[in-house]
Design an enzyme around this catalytic site. Sequence first.
Site, PDB file in Angstrom:
ATOM      1  CD1 TRP A 252      -2.473   0.331  10.391  1.00 45.18           C
ATOM      2  CD2 TRP A 252      -3.747   1.727   8.768  1.00 45.18           C
ATOM      3  NE1 TRP A 252      -1.776   0.321   9.239  1.00 45.18           N
ATOM      4  CE2 TRP A 252      -2.801   1.476   8.260  1.00 45.18           C
ATOM      5  CE3 TRP A 252      -4.542   2.564   8.258  1.00 45.18           C
ATOM      6  CZ2 TRP A 252      -2.114   1.802   7.144  1.00 45.18           C
ATOM      7  CZ3 TRP A 252      -4.362   2.933   7.056  1.00 45.18           C
ATOM      8  CH2 TRP A 252      -2.944   2.633   6.568  1.00 45.18           C
TER       9      TRP A 252
ATOM     10  CD  GLU B 295      -9.013  -7.825   1.577  1.00 38.89           C
ATOM     11  OE1 GLU B 295      -8.019  -7.700   1.207  1.00 38.89           O
ATOM     12  OE2 GLU B 295     -10.065  -7.386   1.715  1.00 38.89           O
TER      13      GLU B 295
ATOM     14  CB  CYS C 250      -7.827  -3.748   0.587  1.00 37.13           C
ATOM     15  SG  CYS C 250      -9.634  -4.178   1.244  1.00 37.13           S
TER      16      CYS C 250
END
Length: 505
Positions: A145, A241, A275
Amino acid sequence: MTATAAPPTHKIEVENPATGQIVASVDVVGPERIPELVERARAAQPGWEVLGFEARGQLLRRCQKWVIDNSERIIETIVSETGKAWEDAQMAEVSYAASAFGFWAKNAEKYLADERVKTASPFVKGRKLIVRHVPVGVVGVIGPWNYPLTNSFGDCIPAMAAGNAVILKPSEVTPLTALLMGECVRECGIPDGVYQVAPGFGETGGALVDAVDFLMFTGSTATGKKVMERAAKTLTPLALELGGKDPMLVCADADLERAANAAVHYSMQNAGQTCISTERVYVEAPVYDQFVSLVTQKVGELRQGAPRGPGSVDLGAMIHPPQSDIVEAHVRDAVEKGARVAAGGHRSDSNGHFYEPTLLLDVDHSMAAMREETFGPTLPIMKVADADEGVRLSNDSPYGLQASIWTKDAAKGERLARRIEAGAVTVNDAQINYVALELPMGGWKSSGLGSRHGADGIRKYTKKQAIVITRLAPKRDLHMLPYSAKRTKLIARMLKLVYGRGKRD
Ligand code: NDP
Protein backbone atom coordinates in the site's frame (compact mmCIF):
# COMPACT_ATOMS: atom_id res chain seq x y z
CA MET A 1 -10.62 -5.15 -14.57
CA THR A 2 -11.15 -5.72 -18.24
CA ALA A 3 -14.31 -7.83 -17.86
CA THR A 4 -16.48 -9.32 -15.17
CA ALA A 5 -18.23 -12.67 -15.56
CA ALA A 6 -19.07 -13.84 -12.04
CA PRO A 7 -20.64 -11.44 -9.54
CA PRO A 8 -18.27 -9.95 -6.95
CA THR A 9 -18.36 -11.52 -3.52
CA HIS A 10 -18.06 -8.21 -1.69
CA LYS A 11 -16.68 -4.70 -1.80
CA ILE A 12 -13.60 -2.86 -0.58
CA GLU A 13 -14.39 0.54 0.90
CA VAL A 14 -11.36 2.71 0.15
CA GLU A 15 -10.65 5.28 2.86
CA ASN A 16 -8.60 8.43 2.51
CA PRO A 17 -6.47 8.03 5.64
CA ALA A 18 -5.77 11.77 5.79
CA THR A 19 -9.45 12.65 6.14
CA GLY A 20 -11.19 9.44 7.20
CA GLN A 21 -13.58 9.78 4.25
CA ILE A 22 -14.57 6.83 2.08
CA VAL A 23 -13.52 7.80 -1.44
CA ALA A 24 -14.58 4.72 -3.42
CA SER A 25 -16.10 1.29 -3.24
CA VAL A 26 -14.40 -1.40 -5.31
CA ASP A 27 -15.59 -4.89 -6.27
CA VAL A 28 -13.47 -7.63 -4.75
CA VAL A 29 -12.05 -10.30 -7.01
CA GLY A 30 -12.12 -13.35 -4.77
CA PRO A 31 -9.67 -16.25 -5.09
CA GLU A 32 -12.27 -18.30 -6.97
CA ARG A 33 -12.13 -15.76 -9.82
CA ILE A 34 -8.36 -16.01 -10.35
CA PRO A 35 -8.51 -19.00 -12.78
CA GLU A 36 -10.87 -16.99 -15.01
CA LEU A 37 -8.45 -14.02 -15.07
CA VAL A 38 -5.52 -16.31 -15.77
CA GLU A 39 -7.40 -17.93 -18.64
CA ARG A 40 -8.02 -14.50 -20.16
CA ALA A 41 -4.36 -13.60 -19.68
CA ARG A 42 -3.24 -16.85 -21.34
CA ALA A 43 -5.48 -16.13 -24.32
CA ALA A 44 -4.08 -12.60 -24.73
CA GLN A 45 -0.39 -13.34 -24.14
CA PRO A 46 0.70 -15.07 -27.39
CA GLY A 47 -0.57 -12.20 -29.54
CA TRP A 48 1.19 -9.70 -27.28
CA GLU A 49 4.45 -11.65 -27.43
CA VAL A 50 4.33 -11.97 -31.19
CA LEU A 51 4.03 -8.19 -31.60
CA GLY A 52 7.75 -7.97 -30.80
CA PHE A 53 9.82 -5.44 -28.89
CA GLU A 54 9.41 -2.57 -31.34
CA ALA A 55 5.60 -2.60 -31.41
CA ARG A 56 5.28 -3.23 -27.68
CA GLY A 57 7.77 -0.42 -27.07
CA GLN A 58 5.64 1.99 -29.08
CA LEU A 59 2.59 1.18 -26.96
CA LEU A 60 4.61 1.56 -23.74
CA ARG A 61 5.82 4.96 -24.95
CA ARG A 62 2.19 5.95 -25.50
CA CYS A 63 1.56 4.96 -21.88
CA GLN A 64 4.50 7.13 -20.84
CA LYS A 65 2.87 10.13 -22.49
CA TRP A 66 -0.51 9.21 -20.97
CA VAL A 67 1.07 9.28 -17.51
CA ILE A 68 2.44 12.78 -18.08
CA ASP A 69 -0.79 14.04 -19.71
CA ASN A 70 -2.83 12.62 -16.81
CA SER A 71 -0.33 13.26 -14.04
CA GLU A 72 -2.66 15.47 -11.96
CA ARG A 73 -5.39 12.85 -12.07
CA ILE A 74 -2.96 10.09 -11.11
CA ILE A 75 -1.56 12.16 -8.24
CA GLU A 76 -5.08 12.97 -7.00
CA THR A 77 -5.97 9.27 -7.09
CA ILE A 78 -2.81 8.25 -5.21
CA VAL A 79 -3.28 11.02 -2.65
CA SER A 80 -6.94 10.10 -2.18
CA GLU A 81 -6.19 6.49 -1.27
CA THR A 82 -2.92 7.01 0.62
CA GLY A 83 -3.21 10.46 2.20
CA LYS A 84 0.43 11.07 1.24
CA ALA A 85 1.84 14.49 0.39
CA TRP A 86 1.28 15.67 -3.19
CA GLU A 87 5.05 15.75 -3.86
CA ASP A 88 5.49 12.18 -2.58
CA ALA A 89 2.99 11.06 -5.22
CA GLN A 90 4.60 13.22 -7.89
CA MET A 91 8.31 12.49 -7.38
CA ALA A 92 8.31 8.91 -6.17
CA GLU A 93 5.36 7.63 -8.18
CA VAL A 94 4.33 9.56 -11.31
CA SER A 95 7.91 10.44 -12.18
CA TYR A 96 8.95 6.81 -11.61
CA ALA A 97 6.18 5.36 -13.79
CA ALA A 98 6.86 7.79 -16.64
CA SER A 99 10.54 7.00 -16.53
CA ALA A 100 9.96 3.23 -16.26
CA PHE A 101 7.67 3.11 -19.32
CA GLY A 102 10.41 4.79 -21.38
CA PHE A 103 13.24 2.77 -19.89
CA TRP A 104 11.71 -0.64 -20.52
CA ALA A 105 10.43 0.39 -23.96
CA LYS A 106 14.00 1.29 -24.87
CA ASN A 107 15.94 -1.45 -23.08
CA ALA A 108 13.76 -4.58 -23.10
CA GLU A 109 15.23 -5.80 -26.37
CA LYS A 110 18.80 -5.04 -25.28
CA TYR A 111 18.38 -7.20 -22.17
CA LEU A 112 16.32 -9.95 -23.84
CA ALA A 113 17.69 -10.25 -27.36
CA ASP A 114 19.16 -13.62 -28.32
CA GLU A 115 22.77 -13.92 -27.18
CA ARG A 116 25.39 -15.74 -29.24
CA VAL A 117 27.96 -17.41 -26.97
CA LYS A 118 31.27 -19.13 -27.64
CA THR A 119 32.26 -22.30 -25.86
CA ALA A 120 35.61 -23.53 -24.59
CA SER A 121 34.50 -27.15 -24.78
CA PRO A 122 36.37 -29.04 -27.53
CA PHE A 123 33.32 -31.29 -27.91
CA VAL A 124 31.01 -28.45 -28.90
CA LYS A 125 33.36 -26.16 -30.85
CA GLY A 126 32.13 -25.12 -34.28
CA ARG A 127 28.47 -25.21 -33.29
CA LYS A 128 26.19 -22.19 -33.11
CA LEU A 129 25.22 -21.54 -29.45
CA ILE A 130 22.33 -19.26 -28.58
CA VAL A 131 20.83 -18.17 -25.27
CA ARG A 132 17.21 -17.18 -25.73
CA HIS A 133 14.94 -15.37 -23.24
CA VAL A 134 11.33 -16.47 -23.59
CA PRO A 135 8.51 -14.72 -21.71
CA VAL A 136 7.18 -16.94 -18.90
CA GLY A 137 3.57 -16.33 -20.01
CA VAL A 138 1.46 -14.96 -17.16
CA VAL A 139 3.06 -12.89 -14.40
CA GLY A 140 1.37 -12.20 -11.08
CA VAL A 141 2.29 -9.05 -9.15
CA ILE A 142 1.27 -8.63 -5.50
CA GLY A 143 1.76 -5.09 -4.29
CA PRO A 144 1.79 -3.19 -1.01
CA TRP A 145 0.00 0.00 0.00
CA ASN A 146 2.92 2.41 0.39
CA TYR A 147 3.49 3.07 -3.34
CA PRO A 148 0.42 1.95 -5.29
CA LEU A 149 1.92 3.10 -8.59
CA THR A 150 5.66 2.49 -8.20
CA ASN A 151 5.77 -0.71 -6.17
CA SER A 152 2.68 -2.34 -7.61
CA PHE A 153 2.08 -1.20 -11.16
CA GLY A 154 5.78 -0.44 -11.67
CA ASP A 155 6.63 -4.14 -11.69
CA CYS A 156 4.02 -4.81 -14.38
CA ILE A 157 5.88 -2.60 -16.88
CA PRO A 158 8.99 -4.77 -17.44
CA ALA A 159 6.81 -7.90 -17.26
CA MET A 160 4.69 -6.57 -20.14
CA ALA A 161 7.73 -5.25 -22.03
CA ALA A 162 9.11 -8.80 -21.99
CA GLY A 163 5.95 -10.07 -23.71
CA ASN A 164 3.97 -11.38 -20.74
CA ALA A 165 0.39 -10.84 -19.67
CA VAL A 166 0.12 -9.54 -16.10
CA ILE A 167 -2.37 -9.79 -13.26
CA LEU A 168 -1.85 -7.26 -10.48
CA LYS A 169 -3.26 -7.78 -7.00
CA PRO A 170 -2.88 -4.41 -5.34
CA SER A 171 -3.07 -4.01 -1.59
CA GLU A 172 -6.66 -4.07 -0.46
CA VAL A 173 -5.92 -0.67 1.13
CA THR A 174 -4.99 1.05 -2.16
CA PRO A 175 -6.64 -0.51 -5.24
CA LEU A 176 -7.61 2.71 -7.07
CA THR A 177 -4.31 3.55 -8.78
CA ALA A 178 -4.00 0.02 -10.19
CA LEU A 179 -7.52 0.35 -11.64
CA LEU A 180 -6.74 3.78 -13.09
CA MET A 181 -3.72 2.30 -14.86
CA GLY A 182 -6.16 -0.13 -16.49
CA GLU A 183 -7.62 2.92 -18.20
CA CYS A 184 -4.11 3.99 -19.25
CA VAL A 185 -3.18 0.69 -20.92
CA ARG A 186 -6.60 0.39 -22.58
CA GLU A 187 -6.53 3.91 -24.03
CA CYS A 188 -2.98 3.43 -25.24
CA GLY A 189 -3.90 0.31 -27.20
CA ILE A 190 -2.41 -2.50 -25.12
CA PRO A 191 -4.63 -5.48 -25.99
CA ASP A 192 -7.40 -6.58 -23.67
CA GLY A 193 -6.28 -9.19 -21.14
CA VAL A 194 -2.59 -8.21 -21.15
CA TYR A 195 -3.05 -6.19 -17.93
CA GLN A 196 -5.74 -7.13 -15.43
CA VAL A 197 -6.34 -6.02 -11.88
CA ALA A 198 -7.58 -8.28 -9.10
CA PRO A 199 -8.50 -6.08 -6.13
CA GLY A 200 -8.73 -8.38 -3.16
CA PHE A 201 -7.38 -9.62 0.12
CA GLY A 202 -4.56 -12.01 1.04
CA GLU A 203 -6.43 -15.09 -0.21
CA THR A 204 -6.71 -13.58 -3.70
CA GLY A 205 -2.92 -13.11 -3.62
CA GLY A 206 -2.52 -16.73 -2.55
CA ALA A 207 -4.64 -17.99 -5.45
CA LEU A 208 -2.53 -15.88 -7.81
CA VAL A 209 0.65 -17.55 -6.53
CA ASP A 210 -0.85 -20.96 -7.43
CA ALA A 211 -1.88 -20.03 -10.96
CA VAL A 212 0.77 -17.80 -12.55
CA ASP A 213 4.11 -18.59 -14.17
CA PHE A 214 6.09 -16.05 -12.12
CA LEU A 215 5.22 -14.05 -9.04
CA MET A 216 6.63 -10.66 -8.03
CA PHE A 217 5.87 -9.79 -4.43
CA THR A 218 6.55 -6.58 -2.49
CA GLY A 219 5.60 -6.33 1.16
CA SER A 220 6.57 -7.55 4.59
CA THR A 221 9.16 -10.24 5.25
CA ALA A 222 6.55 -12.27 7.17
CA THR A 223 4.08 -12.34 4.27
CA GLY A 224 6.94 -12.84 1.80
CA LYS A 225 7.86 -16.07 3.61
CA LYS A 226 4.24 -17.25 3.41
CA VAL A 227 4.16 -16.48 -0.31
CA MET A 228 7.40 -18.39 -0.88
CA GLU A 229 6.08 -21.37 1.06
CA ARG A 230 2.94 -21.39 -1.05
CA ALA A 231 4.94 -20.99 -4.26
CA ALA A 232 6.92 -24.11 -3.35
CA LYS A 233 3.77 -26.19 -3.80
CA THR A 234 3.46 -25.29 -7.49
CA LEU A 235 7.17 -24.50 -8.00
CA THR A 236 6.11 -21.01 -9.06
CA PRO A 237 9.31 -18.99 -9.49
CA LEU A 238 9.26 -15.70 -7.66
CA ALA A 239 11.07 -12.54 -6.60
CA LEU A 240 10.54 -10.88 -3.23
CA GLU A 241 11.16 -7.26 -2.26
CA LEU A 242 10.71 -7.19 1.50
CA GLY A 243 11.38 -5.05 4.52
CA GLY A 244 14.42 -2.98 5.39
CA LYS A 245 16.09 -1.25 8.33
CA ASP A 246 18.31 1.02 6.32
CA PRO A 247 21.24 2.55 8.20
CA MET A 248 22.90 5.90 7.55
CA LEU A 249 26.49 6.31 8.71
CA VAL A 250 27.65 9.90 9.19
CA CYS A 251 31.42 10.29 9.42
CA ALA A 252 33.06 13.21 11.21
CA ASP A 253 34.29 14.61 7.87
CA ALA A 254 30.81 14.67 6.26
CA ASP A 255 29.07 17.73 4.88
CA LEU A 256 26.83 17.88 7.95
CA GLU A 257 24.29 20.27 6.50
CA ARG A 258 23.67 17.97 3.51
CA ALA A 259 23.71 14.86 5.70
CA ALA A 260 21.17 16.41 8.10
CA ASN A 261 18.88 17.48 5.23
CA ALA A 262 19.11 13.97 3.79
CA ALA A 263 18.50 12.27 7.15
CA VAL A 264 15.31 14.27 7.60
CA HIS A 265 14.14 13.88 4.01
CA TYR A 266 14.85 10.18 3.57
CA SER A 267 13.39 9.19 6.95
CA MET A 268 10.26 11.39 6.74
CA GLN A 269 9.46 11.37 3.01
CA ASN A 270 6.21 9.44 2.41
CA ALA A 271 5.84 9.71 6.22
CA GLY A 272 8.58 7.09 6.54
CA GLN A 273 6.55 4.41 4.77
CA THR A 274 9.19 3.44 2.27
CA CYS A 275 11.04 0.13 2.18
CA ILE A 276 14.29 2.02 1.50
CA SER A 277 13.72 4.87 3.95
CA THR A 278 16.47 5.79 6.39
CA GLU A 279 15.42 3.92 9.54
CA ARG A 280 18.46 4.48 11.81
CA VAL A 281 21.45 6.82 11.91
CA TYR A 282 24.95 6.30 13.34
CA VAL A 283 27.05 9.43 13.83
CA GLU A 284 30.75 9.59 14.71
CA ALA A 285 31.19 11.07 18.19
CA PRO A 286 33.01 14.33 17.27
CA VAL A 287 30.09 15.62 15.17
CA TYR A 288 27.18 13.95 16.98
CA ASP A 289 25.98 17.04 18.90
CA GLN A 290 26.18 19.31 15.88
CA PHE A 291 24.37 16.79 13.66
CA VAL A 292 21.61 16.25 16.23
CA SER A 293 21.13 19.98 16.62
CA LEU A 294 20.77 20.46 12.83
CA VAL A 295 18.33 17.54 12.52
CA THR A 296 16.26 18.65 15.52
CA GLN A 297 15.77 22.09 14.03
CA LYS A 298 14.81 20.68 10.62
CA VAL A 299 12.37 18.10 12.00
CA GLY A 300 10.73 20.88 14.01
CA GLU A 301 10.02 22.82 10.82
CA LEU A 302 8.11 20.00 9.07
CA ARG A 303 4.41 20.50 8.36
CA GLN A 304 2.04 17.56 8.65
CA GLY A 305 -1.62 17.23 7.75
CA ALA A 306 -4.15 16.37 5.08
CA PRO A 307 -2.61 17.26 1.69
CA ARG A 308 -4.49 20.00 -0.15
CA GLY A 309 -2.46 20.29 -3.33
CA PRO A 310 1.17 21.06 -4.18
CA GLY A 311 3.32 22.40 -1.35
CA SER A 312 0.56 22.16 1.25
CA VAL A 313 2.24 19.69 3.64
CA ASP A 314 5.58 17.90 4.06
CA LEU A 315 4.19 14.76 5.65
CA GLY A 316 0.85 13.16 4.97
CA ALA A 317 -1.01 10.39 6.73
CA MET A 318 -0.27 6.87 7.92
CA ILE A 319 -1.49 5.08 4.81
CA HIS A 320 -2.50 1.88 6.59
CA PRO A 321 -3.71 3.06 10.02
CA PRO A 322 -2.71 -0.16 11.90
CA GLN A 323 0.88 0.77 11.02
CA SER A 324 0.63 3.45 13.73
CA ASP A 325 0.39 0.63 16.30
CA ILE A 326 3.84 -0.61 15.23
CA VAL A 327 5.35 2.90 15.26
CA GLU A 328 3.80 3.59 18.66
CA ALA A 329 5.09 0.27 20.06
CA HIS A 330 8.64 0.98 18.82
CA VAL A 331 8.67 4.47 20.35
CA ARG A 332 7.23 3.19 23.64
CA ASP A 333 9.76 0.35 23.79
CA ALA A 334 12.63 2.77 23.10
CA VAL A 335 11.48 5.17 25.82
CA GLU A 336 11.07 2.33 28.33
CA LYS A 337 14.66 1.29 27.60
CA GLY A 338 16.06 4.80 28.12
CA ALA A 339 15.61 6.68 24.83
CA ARG A 340 14.64 10.35 24.71
CA VAL A 341 11.98 11.72 22.36
CA ALA A 342 13.49 14.96 21.04
CA ALA A 343 10.55 15.72 18.72
CA GLY A 344 7.10 14.29 18.02
CA GLY A 345 6.20 10.96 19.57
CA HIS A 346 2.40 11.09 19.27
CA ARG A 347 -0.24 9.64 17.02
CA SER A 348 -3.55 11.16 16.12
CA ASP A 349 -6.59 9.31 14.78
CA SER A 350 -9.33 11.84 15.46
CA ASN A 351 -9.36 13.47 12.03
CA GLY A 352 -7.47 11.15 9.69
CA HIS A 353 -4.56 8.98 10.80
CA PHE A 354 -1.21 10.58 11.51
CA TYR A 355 2.00 9.96 13.42
CA GLU A 356 4.17 12.98 14.21
CA PRO A 357 7.68 13.25 12.75
CA THR A 358 9.64 11.78 15.63
CA LEU A 359 13.27 12.07 16.68
CA LEU A 360 14.69 9.48 19.09
CA LEU A 361 18.02 10.03 20.87
CA ASP A 362 20.03 7.91 23.37
CA VAL A 363 19.04 4.80 21.46
CA ASP A 364 20.83 1.45 21.32
CA HIS A 365 20.43 -1.97 19.75
CA SER A 366 18.35 -3.39 22.61
CA MET A 367 15.47 -1.33 21.17
CA ALA A 368 13.01 -2.45 18.49
CA ALA A 369 13.35 1.01 16.92
CA MET A 370 16.95 0.10 15.99
CA ARG A 371 16.37 -3.50 14.94
CA GLU A 372 12.87 -3.98 13.51
CA GLU A 373 11.28 -2.25 10.56
CA THR A 374 9.32 0.73 11.96
CA PHE A 375 7.94 1.93 8.61
CA GLY A 376 6.88 5.28 9.97
CA PRO A 377 8.16 8.84 10.45
CA THR A 378 10.78 8.10 13.11
CA LEU A 379 14.48 8.92 13.13
CA PRO A 380 16.60 7.27 15.84
CA ILE A 381 20.14 8.66 16.03
CA MET A 382 22.96 6.84 17.82
CA LYS A 383 26.47 8.06 18.67
CA VAL A 384 29.33 5.74 17.60
CA ALA A 385 33.03 5.92 18.46
CA ASP A 386 34.15 5.59 14.85
CA ALA A 387 33.18 4.38 11.38
CA ASP A 388 34.20 0.80 12.22
CA GLU A 389 31.61 0.69 14.99
CA GLY A 390 29.08 2.25 12.61
CA VAL A 391 29.73 -0.47 10.02
CA ARG A 392 29.46 -3.21 12.65
CA LEU A 393 26.14 -1.86 13.93
CA SER A 394 24.84 -1.27 10.40
CA ASN A 395 25.44 -4.95 9.68
CA ASP A 396 23.94 -6.06 13.00
CA SER A 397 20.52 -6.56 11.42
CA PRO A 398 18.52 -9.32 9.80
CA TYR A 399 17.79 -6.88 6.96
CA GLY A 400 20.05 -5.77 4.11
CA LEU A 401 18.09 -3.66 1.66
CA GLN A 402 19.90 -0.34 1.43
CA ALA A 403 22.35 1.91 3.33
CA SER A 404 24.13 5.24 3.03
CA ILE A 405 27.57 6.57 3.99
CA TRP A 406 28.34 10.26 4.48
CA THR A 407 31.91 11.58 4.15
CA LYS A 408 33.72 14.19 2.06
CA ASP A 409 36.37 11.56 1.29
CA ALA A 410 34.79 9.67 -1.63
CA ALA A 411 37.43 6.91 -1.64
CA LYS A 412 36.86 6.26 2.06
CA GLY A 413 33.11 6.31 1.43
CA GLU A 414 33.48 3.65 -1.25
CA ARG A 415 35.68 1.50 1.02
CA LEU A 416 33.05 1.69 3.78
CA ALA A 417 30.24 1.02 1.29
CA ARG A 418 31.90 -2.24 0.25
CA ARG A 419 31.81 -3.43 3.88
CA ILE A 420 28.06 -2.90 4.25
CA GLU A 421 25.77 -5.93 3.92
CA ALA A 422 23.03 -4.48 1.74
CA GLY A 423 21.80 -4.72 -1.85
CA ALA A 424 22.48 -1.02 -2.44
CA VAL A 425 24.75 1.51 -0.76
CA THR A 426 25.04 5.19 -1.61
CA VAL A 427 27.79 7.62 -0.63
CA ASN A 428 26.60 11.17 0.15
CA ASP A 429 23.13 10.25 -1.15
CA ALA A 430 20.26 8.00 -0.20
CA GLN A 431 17.53 6.25 -2.19
CA ILE A 432 18.64 7.93 -5.39
CA ASN A 433 19.85 4.60 -6.82
CA TYR A 434 16.17 3.59 -7.11
CA VAL A 435 15.59 5.93 -10.03
CA ALA A 436 18.66 4.71 -11.93
CA LEU A 437 16.77 1.85 -13.53
CA GLU A 438 20.01 0.44 -14.93
CA LEU A 439 21.04 -0.59 -11.39
CA PRO A 440 19.75 -3.78 -9.78
CA MET A 441 17.49 -3.14 -6.80
CA GLY A 442 17.09 -6.01 -4.38
CA GLY A 443 17.68 -6.96 -0.79
CA TRP A 444 20.23 -9.18 0.93
CA LYS A 445 19.44 -11.33 3.96
CA SER A 446 15.77 -11.04 5.06
CA SER A 447 15.16 -8.13 2.69
CA GLY A 448 14.37 -10.23 -0.33
CA LEU A 449 15.20 -12.46 -3.19
CA GLY A 450 16.00 -11.45 -6.76
CA SER A 451 15.84 -7.89 -7.95
CA ARG A 452 13.88 -5.31 -9.86
CA HIS A 453 15.57 -2.99 -12.37
CA GLY A 454 18.64 -3.66 -14.48
CA ALA A 455 19.04 -6.78 -16.62
CA ASP A 456 17.72 -9.11 -13.89
CA GLY A 457 14.68 -6.86 -13.43
CA ILE A 458 13.33 -8.05 -16.80
CA ARG A 459 15.15 -11.36 -17.31
CA LYS A 460 13.41 -12.73 -14.23
CA TYR A 461 10.15 -12.55 -16.22
CA THR A 462 11.57 -14.92 -18.83
CA LYS A 463 12.66 -18.53 -19.16
CA LYS A 464 16.11 -19.16 -20.58
CA GLN A 465 16.49 -21.50 -23.48
CA ALA A 466 19.84 -22.77 -24.75
CA ILE A 467 19.88 -23.63 -28.45
CA VAL A 468 22.76 -25.50 -30.10
CA ILE A 469 22.84 -25.73 -33.90
CA THR A 470 25.20 -28.15 -35.57
CA ARG A 471 25.67 -27.63 -39.28
CA LEU A 472 28.77 -29.44 -40.50
CA ALA A 473 29.52 -32.66 -38.62
CA PRO A 474 30.82 -36.18 -39.23
CA LYS A 475 28.45 -39.13 -39.44
CA ARG A 476 29.59 -40.16 -35.96
CA ASP A 477 31.24 -38.03 -33.30
CA LEU A 478 34.33 -39.28 -31.49
CA HIS A 479 32.44 -39.85 -28.23
CA MET A 480 29.47 -41.73 -29.75
CA LEU A 481 28.71 -45.41 -29.23
CA PRO A 482 30.05 -47.99 -29.76
CA TYR A 483 33.18 -47.31 -27.67
CA SER A 484 36.59 -48.44 -28.88
CA ALA A 485 40.05 -48.47 -27.26
CA LYS A 486 41.48 -46.46 -30.17
CA ARG A 487 39.00 -43.62 -29.86
CA THR A 488 39.20 -43.66 -26.06
CA LYS A 489 42.97 -43.14 -26.35
CA LEU A 490 42.39 -40.32 -28.81
CA ILE A 491 40.02 -38.63 -26.39
CA ALA A 492 42.58 -39.05 -23.55
CA ARG A 493 45.22 -37.36 -25.72
CA MET A 494 42.81 -34.58 -26.55
CA LEU A 495 41.97 -34.04 -22.87
CA LYS A 496 45.68 -33.87 -22.04
CA LEU A 497 46.27 -31.37 -24.80
CA VAL A 498 43.36 -29.12 -23.84
CA TYR A 499 43.33 -29.38 -20.03
CA GLY A 500 46.67 -30.92 -19.01
CA ARG A 501 49.08 -28.10 -19.71
CA GLY A 502 48.50 -26.02 -16.57
CA LYS A 503 51.32 -25.67 -14.03
CA ARG A 504 51.05 -27.52 -10.75
CA ASP A 505 51.47 -25.43 -7.59
P1 NDP B 1 1.86 -7.43 3.65
O1 NDP B 1 3.21 -7.93 3.33
O2 NDP B 1 1.02 -8.24 4.54
O3 NDP B 1 1.03 -7.20 2.29
C1 NDP B 1 1.60 -7.02 1.00
C2 NDP B 1 0.66 -7.60 -0.05
O4 NDP B 1 0.52 -9.01 0.14
C3 NDP B 1 -0.76 -7.03 0.03
O5 NDP B 1 -1.29 -6.92 -1.28
C4 NDP B 1 -1.49 -8.11 0.80
O6 NDP B 1 -2.87 -8.10 0.60
C5 NDP B 1 -0.86 -9.36 0.23
N1 NDP B 1 -1.00 -10.55 1.06
C6 NDP B 1 -1.25 -10.63 2.39
N2 NDP B 1 -1.26 -11.92 2.79
C7 NDP B 1 -1.00 -12.67 1.69
C8 NDP B 1 -0.87 -14.07 1.45
N3 NDP B 1 -1.00 -14.95 2.44
N4 NDP B 1 -0.60 -14.49 0.20
C9 NDP B 1 -0.45 -13.61 -0.81
N5 NDP B 1 -0.57 -12.27 -0.65
C10 NDP B 1 -0.83 -11.80 0.58
O7 NDP B 1 2.04 -5.97 4.16
P2 NDP B 1 1.18 -5.19 5.25
O8 NDP B 1 0.29 -4.31 4.53
O9 NDP B 1 0.51 -6.07 6.23
O10 NDP B 1 2.32 -4.40 6.02
C11 NDP B 1 3.02 -5.07 7.06
C12 NDP B 1 4.45 -4.60 7.14
O11 NDP B 1 5.10 -4.83 5.90
C13 NDP B 1 4.63 -3.14 7.38
O12 NDP B 1 4.57 -2.88 8.74
C14 NDP B 1 5.97 -2.88 6.81
O13 NDP B 1 6.94 -3.16 7.78
C15 NDP B 1 6.11 -3.88 5.68
N6 NDP B 1 5.88 -3.34 4.35
C16 NDP B 1 6.93 -3.32 3.48
C17 NDP B 1 6.78 -2.80 2.23
C18 NDP B 1 7.88 -2.73 1.25
O14 NDP B 1 7.84 -1.88 0.36
N7 NDP B 1 8.88 -3.61 1.31
C19 NDP B 1 5.50 -2.25 1.79
C20 NDP B 1 4.43 -2.36 2.75
C21 NDP B 1 4.64 -2.89 3.99
P3 NDP B 1 -3.80 -7.24 1.62
O15 NDP B 1 -3.39 -5.83 1.47
O16 NDP B 1 -5.16 -7.50 1.15
O17 NDP B 1 -3.50 -7.79 3.00
